[in-house]
Design an enzyme around this catalytic site. Sequence first.
Site, PDB file in Angstrom:
ATOM      1  N   ASP A  60      -1.926  -7.340  -5.908  1.00 47.78           N
ATOM      2  CA  ASP A  60      -1.496  -6.190  -6.697  1.00 47.78           C
ATOM      3  C   ASP A  60      -2.512  -5.886  -7.778  1.00 47.78           C
ATOM      4  OD1 ASP A  60       1.142  -7.328  -5.476  1.00 47.78           O
ATOM      5  OD2 ASP A  60       1.496  -5.233  -5.993  1.00 47.78           O
ATOM      6  N   GLN A  91       9.582  -9.418   2.622  1.00 44.77           N
ATOM      7  CA  GLN A  91       8.528  -8.540   3.157  1.00 44.77           C
ATOM      8  C   GLN A  91       7.711  -9.225   4.251  1.00 44.77           C
ATOM      9  OE1 GLN A  91       9.046  -9.044  -0.134  1.00 44.77           O
ATOM     10  NE2 GLN A  91       8.544  -7.240  -1.354  1.00 44.77           N
ATOM     11  N   GLY A 105       0.811  -1.226   0.000  1.00 39.64           N
ATOM     12  CA  GLY A 105       0.000   0.000   0.000  1.00 39.64           C
ATOM     13  C   GLY A 105       0.839   1.267   0.000  1.00 39.64           C
ATOM     14  N   ASN A 149      -0.437 -11.270  -7.632  1.00 36.18           N
ATOM     15  CA  ASN A 149       0.138 -10.874  -6.344  1.00 36.18           C
ATOM     16  C   ASN A 149       1.581 -11.362  -6.278  1.00 36.18           C
ATOM     17  OD1 ASN A 149      -0.120  -9.608  -3.775  1.00 36.18           O
ATOM     18  ND2 ASN A 149      -0.250 -11.621  -2.812  1.00 36.18           N
ATOM     19  N   LYS A 150       2.255 -10.937  -5.238  1.00 31.15           N
ATOM     20  CA  LYS A 150       3.654 -11.292  -5.016  1.00 31.15           C
ATOM     21  C   LYS A 150       3.912 -12.767  -5.349  1.00 31.15           C
ATOM     22  CE  LYS A 150       7.776 -10.765  -3.785  1.00 31.15           C
ATOM     23  NZ  LYS A 150       8.617  -9.743  -4.441  1.00 31.15           N
ATOM     24  N   ARG A 184       5.936   1.635 -11.797  1.00 29.86           N
ATOM     25  CA  ARG A 184       6.043   0.167 -11.873  1.00 29.86           C
ATOM     26  C   ARG A 184       4.954  -0.342 -12.803  1.00 29.86           C
ATOM     27  NH1 ARG A 184       6.229  -2.719  -6.302  1.00 29.86           N
ATOM     28  NH2 ARG A 184       6.899  -4.376  -7.689  1.00 29.86           N
TER      29      ARG A 184
END
Lengths: 343, 343
Positions: B241, B200, B60, B251-252, B100
């Site tokens: 994401d 992360q 975020g 997502n990641k 990005r």
Amino acid sequence: MFRADKGLAFILQYENVAWYEEGKVRILDRRIYPLETKYVECKTHIEVSKALADMVTQSGGPYIAVNMGMVLAVYEAKNLPKDEYIEFIKKAAHTLCYSRPTTVANMIKAVERCYRTALEAAENRENAVQVVFKAAIDEANKKYQRYEKVAKYLYEKVPKEGTIMTQCFGETVIGMLMRLCKENDNNVKVICAETRPYFQGARLTASVIRDMGIDVTVITDNMPGYVMKLKNVDLFTSAADAITMDGHVVNKIGTFQMALAAHYWGIPYFTTGIPNKEHQDISSVKIEERDGEFVTQAMGVKTTMEGVKGFYPSFDITPPKLISGIVTDKGIYSPYNLNKYYE
Amino acid sequence: MFRADKGLAFILQYENVAWYEEGKVRILDRRIYPLETKYVECKTHIEVSKALADMVTQSGGPYIAVNMGMVLAVYEAKNLPKDEYIEFIKKAAHTLCYSRPTTVANMIKAVERCYRTALEAAENRENAVQVVFKAAIDEANKKYQRYEKVAKYLYEKVPKEGTIMTQCFGETVIGMLMRLCKENDNNVKVICAETRPYFQGARLTASVIRDMGIDVTVITDNMPGYVMKLKNVDLFTSAADAITMDGHVVNKIGTFQMALAAHYWGIPYFTTGIPNKEHQDISSVKIEERDGEFVTQAMGVKTTMEGVKGFYPSFDITPPKLISGIVTDKGIYSPYNLNKYYE
């Protein structure tokens, strides 16, 4: 003396796995290779056992180290009276084999010849060290030649210019497989999962493959599931710490989820190794848990806040339904029919 | 000024995400937190964009940073003639949103209010910086309050004393969820995958949870598939994401294989986030690839031999069949019926 480790990568040479010399055993510290090439020097078989428990070496390493440890035990006991010598050797074999709970069955098998040779030398100890050392090399050769056979069966499943994905450190099989690729001018590509927390995939497997001049790429352990599809992986392969007779594979943590993803994408997963008769089914396997502190660091650097816990199961279990074949020295077997291997 | 970040963990406070002050934007460097608490100081919106591209902040974070970047752009352009000011603001918004590739759609949405406010100030620039700063805070509050609603819907699925598994950094939703657990005296346990290569999960998620006094354990990325069964995980959750209208979650990297394992074990996987209308289906999503060098190191320490390559896709795609529900600010939706969210 015949040596089956000729032409393999640096860390697959016996001297760079575990080696007895003049009352000491030196073990290459695979926890830090290839960043540093250092050996842990053990002056007693107890120190060898401790090094094994501390994972100084792993994968196939302990099976050479355990025998070099036996040579050292014979050296340590050289002046003891016969009865005490026998007692010492028995205890030493036990200590060495039980260094790590998950691999006890395989260790007992691996040490057998050296153990027997050591006991046979009880009467006449003059050349005991040399005789047991010779047995240790014979045993290592036997193991390497056996894995060469395994690699040959696995190689038959590797397409020309194919892409292979590995987990952890397949050791001798990987070395032998790469040697076969070179011999056959097969320009394979290999993708290695890094294998946290010790990075065996990045440090050992990738380095061995690179050492042997083959195209190799490392990915982190969260990537295999996605990358195996994206990069058109032809086969996923791993070794095994234990293969139970009911077709379960106990191997480095991460193997299960890689096998699951391979199954999802329709990519075959081949486990290399010999079925363990000692484990008739998965219920007899004890999954080792290691110090959680190792999970909250990477390459020695802390990764999280003080007070956050870590959890570290060393191995996981892959069920037979996710395994395409168990690749042995006698050919490829269905995980559902491993008794056939012993027929 | 109302602030929706009250009572949340340190790194969820606006000042510790991204903050405009006196002609500069400072962004907490999430790449090194919590080992070090350092801020990257940006003197231009271009530097903010570069910081975003360099992943100084993520999850975020960029959505607050992009607006603080707009405040800075207004400051930079404060003395330009009207036409040039408008041109500058338009260009700045574009630069910031395109920092990005994977998050462009969400960034455009996030910057809208500040962008409009900045353009409206073209005529009278006296208080432009303050006005746009106020808009940035309003927007951050709106986002936080929205995620508080999401967390409330997710919380309803958390059993009393339950175990939650997370992937990467669920950010505000995680903070809000933990606040709800505390408020309800629900002693949950949380297991966080560490999320290589930037850690992360270990550095951010686990630290946020620990910061808020909740039991938290980190595992490496090869463990979730096995551990979620072993530790009786009740639910797996991640942010996204991008959530495409046809029910795919971008997502990641790692989310896919965790979702696959959760599905295998019958553990629900809830994705938190708002469906992205801009992506009617998965074909319009571009998966970002980052520098492979980052994969062959961990916490700044090289993990493999020179000459070994690295490959680093930042994200993966989880198909709707592996997703139990998309948890939004309006409730939980089936991934197969996301149009309902916009009805």
